[in-house]
Every structure is written in C-alpha cells, then in structure tokens.
Design a protein around this motif. Sequence first.
Motif, PDB file in Angstrom:
ATOM      1  N   GLY A  62      -4.551  -3.550  -3.200  1.00  0.00           N
ATOM      2  CA  GLY A  62      -5.643  -4.486  -2.965  1.00  0.00           C
ATOM      3  C   GLY A  62      -5.859  -5.417  -4.142  1.00  0.00           C
ATOM      4  O   GLY A  62      -6.038  -6.629  -3.972  1.00  0.00           O
ATOM      5  N   GLN A  83      -3.462   2.160  -2.119  1.00  0.00           N
ATOM      6  CA  GLN A  83      -4.383   1.192  -1.530  1.00  0.00           C
ATOM      7  C   GLN A  83      -5.143   0.386  -2.577  1.00  0.00           C
ATOM      8  O   GLN A  83      -5.261  -0.836  -2.466  1.00  0.00           O
ATOM      9  N   THR A  84      -5.664   1.044  -3.595  1.00  0.00           N
ATOM     10  CA  THR A  84      -6.457   0.331  -4.601  1.00  0.00           C
ATOM     11  C   THR A  84      -5.598  -0.648  -5.393  1.00  0.00           C
ATOM     12  O   THR A  84      -5.949  -1.815  -5.559  1.00  0.00           O
ATOM     13  N   THR A 109       0.830  -1.203   0.000  1.00  0.00           N
ATOM     14  CA  THR A 109       0.000   0.000   0.000  1.00  0.00           C
ATOM     15  C   THR A 109       0.864   1.252   0.000  1.00  0.00           C
ATOM     16  O   THR A 109       0.570   2.225  -0.714  1.00  0.00           O
TER      17      THR A 109
END
Length: 298
Positions: free
Chosen positions: A102, A98-99, A93
């Motif tokens: 993930g 974050q995206t 991250t």
Amino acid sequence: MTNQPPSRPAYELPASSALAEAVDKALNDNRTAHEQLGRVMAVVTAAGVRDILTGHQPDAPFDAARLELREGEDSLFPTGRYWTAAGVERTFTEDVGQTEAGNALHDLSGWTAYLDDNTRGVWRPLCEELPDRDGRAVYALDLARAASLTLDPPSPAAPESAPAAPAAMVEVLVCANERDHYPAHVDPTDQRDGYVRPWFDLPTVRIIAAETQAEAARYGHGFVNTVHVLDGTVDDRAEAVVLEVGWIYLGATNREKSVQVLWPNEDGRYAVGGHFDWCWYALDGNLHPQIPFRPDTA
C-alpha cells in the motif's frame, strides 16, 4: 449620446509575423517539455517497480515484465498487479505484504500521475490496452521498453519532408501498436531513442491508410493520426499524393501543421510516422520488439 470613433488603437501588439513565430516556438517548447517529462516518468515508474520487488536493492534480481495501470480522472495509477516475463500474474501484496504494498503504490502513484494526456505520446506506445474495468481504460506498461528510454532530451529530428534516400537500408518488419506489423526499409543508424524511421512502399502505405482511417472511425479522430493516399492523373501519368492528418492539432494555433505531405524518397518509399511521432520499432524473427534496433550482421 454620440459614439465617437477611436482616435488610436486601444493597445499595441507585436507584428503578426513575430507573434506567430513566438506562438510556434512556445508550442514546440511545450511539446518538447512534455516529451521529456513523459520519458523520465516512464523510466522512474520502471525503477519504482524494481525497488518495490527488491526492497530498494538495485542489483538484486527481480522478475517483472508488465505493470497494470488504470486510467483515473486525469492520469494513470498502478493497481498493484503485474506480470512476470513468463506471463505469470502477481501482485505487490503477494510479494511484500499488504502494508508495504500500500505504501509503495502510494509512492509510485506520485510518478505515474505524470503519465497523462500531456505525455500520452510517450507512454501510450509502451502500453498494451487491456479490457476496460468499471468504465475505465486499463493498460499493461512494458517495463523493459520503459526502462530503455534515455533520460537525455531527444535530439532535434531531421525534417520529415526531406526526400533524400537514407543509406545502408535493411528490410525488416516494424510495429507501432503491438498489433499490426508492416515490411519496411530502415537505416539502422537513423534511430531516435531506439525507435526507427521506416520507409514503406506505396502498397503498404495504402494498407496503413485504410487501417488508420478505420481506427479513427472506431475510436475517434482525436486519438489517431490518419494516412490518406490521393490518386490522380497528370499528363496521362498516374500520380499519388500521401498525406498524414493529425486531427488533434486542428484546434490549435498552428493548425496548418496538422496536415503533412509525405514525399517519397529516391526509391519511391514514404516515411510514415517519422521517428518518435509514431514510435515505430523493429521486430526480430520471433516478432519481438528490438529497441534499439540492431540488425543481424551474420
């Protein structure tokens, strides 16, 4: 109503010897397949970390040495935490957002899902066990060692019971668990995917025996092969018999293979753990792994 004895067997079966041979082959093929699956998925996991950190640019520089993997219900999954070669802890991250992290972890989990009990013999020696978290085992996968595994299926190993002394031996320290190391003689040409077959003298075998038995008592016999040295006297001469017990195989069809007698070579040394079974690797002068092992020729 009177029960009548059967006039013939209810069904026909292959001869016992043929059935036993078929079972043995099927189990060996299954083990080989699991080894190959584990090897490929370990390499793919290392490649996945590279792709996350480089944006799928294979030649771009990156710095990742160990990847945190947490034990799930049936397999391992990445947490997004890793360490650099200098030991600095980072997360995906922090590096890619974050995206993106993930999505990357979701994809990477598809590969680490194959790092399970069936392939444990491959991935577990590549990992350092970390403190449990929420009752789940946590490991740090050595990415360099994972990447060094070859993608080709392992070649058949020579019988471990052969007592002939390997040639061109060198003395080196070896390790199989990132913790304990032992002096051994190793033939540098006798390697399997970078793992060596060490030959130990009897005093060292006794130390290994004591430590494997203590580890089995601590963690359970189903997770540790134990070594045993049986001492006796024959015609006023002291004799020792070395056994390796694979407890996990005692419930299998070929349970007779769970106990192996280790015969000494011409120098009185014993090859405990073979090549890939224990994943012995040589250590350099700084106790760093050498996979594959390349002796100092200087």
